[in-house]
Design an enzyme around this catalytic site. Structure first.
Site, short mmCIF file in Angstrom:
data_model
loop_
_atom_site.label_atom_id
_atom_site.label_comp_id
_atom_site.label_asym_id
_atom_site.label_seq_id
_atom_site.Cartn_x
_atom_site.Cartn_y
_atom_site.Cartn_z
N HIS A 188 -2.84 -9.65 -5.98
CA HIS A 188 -1.60 -9.05 -5.50
C HIS A 188 -1.62 -8.90 -3.99
CE1 HIS A 188 1.92 -6.33 -6.82
NE2 HIS A 188 2.20 -7.60 -7.03
N HIS A 223 -3.56 3.94 -6.40
CA HIS A 223 -3.76 2.49 -6.56
C HIS A 223 -4.18 2.24 -8.01
CE1 HIS A 223 -4.58 -1.57 -5.54
NE2 HIS A 223 -5.58 -1.45 -4.70
N GLY A 259 2.51 5.42 -12.14
CA GLY A 259 2.96 4.22 -12.83
C GLY A 259 4.38 3.83 -12.44
N PHE A 260 4.94 4.54 -11.46
CA PHE A 260 6.29 4.21 -10.98
C PHE A 260 6.30 3.98 -9.47
CE2 PHE A 260 7.11 5.93 -15.04
CZ PHE A 260 8.22 5.22 -15.49
N HIS A 262 6.68 1.18 -6.02
CA HIS A 262 5.81 0.16 -5.44
C HIS A 262 6.10 0.00 -3.97
CE1 HIS A 262 3.63 -3.62 -5.06
NE2 HIS A 262 2.99 -3.20 -6.12
N ARG A 271 5.77 -7.97 -13.19
CA ARG A 271 4.71 -7.93 -14.21
C ARG A 271 5.02 -6.92 -15.31
NH1 ARG A 271 0.34 -6.23 -9.91
NH2 ARG A 271 2.04 -4.77 -9.58
N ASP A 313 1.12 -0.70 -13.94
CA ASP A 313 0.21 0.28 -14.54
C ASP A 313 0.82 1.07 -15.69
OD1 ASP A 313 -2.03 -0.21 -12.97
OD2 ASP A 313 -1.15 0.88 -11.30
N ARG A 338 -9.21 -7.88 -11.08
CA ARG A 338 -8.93 -8.00 -9.64
C ARG A 338 -10.11 -8.57 -8.85
NH1 ARG A 338 -4.78 -5.83 -6.71
NH2 ARG A 338 -3.61 -6.42 -8.57
N ARG A 357 -9.22 -5.13 13.32
CA ARG A 357 -9.46 -3.93 14.11
C ARG A 357 -8.14 -3.54 14.77
NH1 ARG A 357 -9.15 0.13 17.53
NH2 ARG A 357 -11.13 0.86 18.39
N1 COA Z 1 7.14 9.52 -8.58
C1 COA Z 1 8.00 10.34 -7.94
N2 COA Z 1 8.50 10.08 -6.73
C2 COA Z 1 8.11 8.93 -6.14
C3 COA Z 1 7.22 8.03 -6.77
C4 COA Z 1 6.74 8.36 -8.03
N3 COA Z 1 5.90 7.54 -8.67
N4 COA Z 1 7.02 6.97 -5.94
C5 COA Z 1 7.75 7.20 -4.85
N5 COA Z 1 8.39 8.38 -4.98
C6 COA Z 1 9.28 8.99 -3.98
C7 COA Z 1 8.45 9.64 -2.88
O1 COA Z 1 8.12 10.96 -3.21
C8 COA Z 1 9.37 9.51 -1.72
O2 COA Z 1 10.36 10.51 -1.85
P1 COA Z 1 10.95 11.24 -0.53
O3 COA Z 1 11.60 10.13 0.27
O4 COA Z 1 11.88 12.24 -1.09
O5 COA Z 1 9.76 11.83 0.17
C9 COA Z 1 10.07 8.17 -1.94
O6 COA Z 1 10.01 7.95 -3.36
C10 COA Z 1 9.39 7.03 -1.21
O7 COA Z 1 8.03 6.97 -1.63
P2 COA Z 1 6.80 6.61 -0.71
O8 COA Z 1 5.61 7.42 -1.16
O9 COA Z 1 7.19 6.70 0.73
O10 COA Z 1 6.59 5.12 -1.07
P3 COA Z 1 5.31 4.28 -0.72
O11 COA Z 1 5.76 2.88 -0.54
O12 COA Z 1 4.52 4.91 0.37
O13 COA Z 1 4.45 4.45 -2.05
C11 COA Z 1 3.47 4.18 -4.11
C12 COA Z 1 4.30 3.51 -3.02
C13 COA Z 1 3.13 3.13 -5.16
C14 COA Z 1 2.16 4.72 -3.52
C15 COA Z 1 4.27 5.32 -4.72
O14 COA Z 1 5.42 4.81 -5.34
C16 COA Z 1 3.45 6.13 -5.71
O15 COA Z 1 2.73 7.04 -5.31
N6 COA Z 1 3.54 5.79 -7.03
C17 COA Z 1 2.73 6.47 -8.01
C18 COA Z 1 1.33 5.89 -8.05
C19 COA Z 1 1.28 4.52 -8.66
O16 COA Z 1 1.91 4.25 -9.67
N7 COA Z 1 0.49 3.65 -8.05
C20 COA Z 1 0.30 2.29 -8.49
C21 COA Z 1 0.95 1.38 -7.52
S1 COA Z 1 0.98 -0.28 -8.12
#
Ligand code: COA
Length: 377
Positions: A188, A223, A259-260, A262, A271, A313, A338, A357
């Protein structure tokens, strides 16, 4: 202090292109995923994990002969050095599974160090074949009190893994379902763990050190750890209504629903539909549609309330559970797949290396005058 000209910053490197890669195209306009140009949907439908691993590592699909030879190579590399098994026997039974994986990759580096003459794919193939073996050896020792025979006669990698995990042969259908999950997890682009691997490789460090770094990065709940948290969430609820209310309360408290969402995909994870179909089929076979429907209700609430969609996930967690995989092994399964992407990126980084860097945006105090210890308040 002099300003650094045109210094740009991005929280979490979001949206930053941090290098070239020809391995994987992730999240272009139509939210697609291609490994070396091949759509994930076709790979999940037609390819095996071994074929996908070859494609990702070597850059093109294997011929029939290459694939059958590769299966033999992977089968021959399943066992572990006896000294590594001795180390595993010393690791406490309450150790974290991802920690066991990290330690065992590090230890394997002592017994099978990188030797140039063995060819550039030698360690990659070894790890693709056996990276799960130390964990399963250690786990079986502590749960069943026996030393697991790591050399099964299973032809397929997924059948081999399921046999080691379950202690018995899995059905062909279950082997195929795990095979597809391994294909989906294999690569990925510049996700956090792969970027960690590339960063370590960019210092010209060794293969094993880079993979240990990848395992460390993957173990976090943002992650790879998300699949374990996702199943805990789904199983917390007894009914769809309870799930709806529970998730709404969590959102009110600004909790993350694992799990929500991206970083790269904005409307869907390509996927997720594939693994969701598998989770549904497994739930039907297990006569447990209620749990699947609870998961679907959580998906519905997340779309409605947050416009967020399940990533790989979420439904993988459900599929793994129906396959009989213990929850604490969900993230290790991610590693077992992975390792392919990590290895391909490490080799690609080495081919055209430039030390990774970046700069930081300094937010500390301005230049201070030194105070002798007696004059500090
Ligand atoms: N549940 C609830 N709210 C979520 C969320 C989730 N799974 N994912 C994002 N949000 C919200 C954030 O709280 C944020 O809200 P805000 O603008 O009110 O502060 C907004 O959506 C944007 O999220 P952000 O954390 O800035 O997105 P990101 O691109 O940095 O993060 C992830 C991406 C994957 C880290 C994030 O969606 C997440 O933490 N998901 C849950 C962990 C997960 O499933 N990881 C596997 C990734 S494949």
């Amino acid at each position: 202090m002099a300003e650094v000209a045109e210094k740009k910053k991005s929280g979490g490197l979001a949206g930053v292109i941090a290098g070239d890669s020809s391995i994987c195209l992730c999240g272009s306009e139509e939210e697609s995923l291609l490994y070396r140009g091949y759509p994930i949907e076709d790979l999940a439908r037609f390819a095996s994990f071994e074929e996908t691993a070859w494609l990702i590592l070597r850059g093109s699909l294997p011929t029939e002969k290459e694939l059958s030879d590769y299966r033999v190579v992977l089968k021959e590399k399943r066992d572990l050095p006896v000294n590594l098994k001795a180390i595993l026997e010393q690791i406490p039974k309450d150790a974290g599974m991802m920690d066991v994986m990290r330690t065992s990759v590090s230890a394997l580096g002592h017994f099978e160090p990188e030797i140039e003459e063995k060819g550039r794919f030698d360690i990659a193939d070894k790890l693709v074949s056996c990276i799960g073996a130390p964990l399963l050896y250690w786990h079986t020792l502590h749960t069943k009190g026996k030393r697991l025979d790591l050399v099964t006669q299973e032809k397929n990698h997924s059948g081999h893994l399921l046999q080691l995990i379950l202690g018995h042969e899995a059905s062909e259908e279950h082997q195929r379902f795990l095979d597809i999950a391994l294909i989906l997890y294999a690569e990925h682009e510049f996700n956090a763990s792969t970027f960690t691997v590339r960063t370590i490789a960019s210092t010209l460090s060794d293969f094993y050190s880079a993979i240990c770094g990848g395992i460390g990065a993957l173990s976090g709940p943002l992650h790879g750890g998300a699949n374990e948290k996702a199943i805990e969430l789904i199983l917390k609820f007894q009914s769809q209504q309870e799930a709806e209310q529970g998730v709404l309360r969590m959102l009110e408290r600004k909790e993350l629903i694992m799990g929500f969402g991206h970083r790269v995909y904005t409307t869907r994870d390509p996927r997720s539909d594939i693994i969701k179909d598998i989770a549904r089929k497994l739930a039907e076979d297990a006569g447990d549609l209620e749990t699947f429907e609870i998961a679907e209700r959580i998906e519905e609430v997340m779309r409605r309330e947050k416009k967020l969609f399940p990533n790989l996930d979420f439904y993988s967690a459900l599929a793994f559970r129906y396959l009989g995989i213990p929850t604490a092994m969900f993230t290790p399964i991610f590693v077992m797949s992975r390792i392919v992407g990590w290895s391909a990126h490490l080799l690609e980084q080495r081919q055209n290396n430039k030390l990774i860097r970046p700069l930081s945006n300094y937010t500390g105090p301005k230049r201070e005058t030194w105070k002798p210890i007696g004059k500090r308040s």
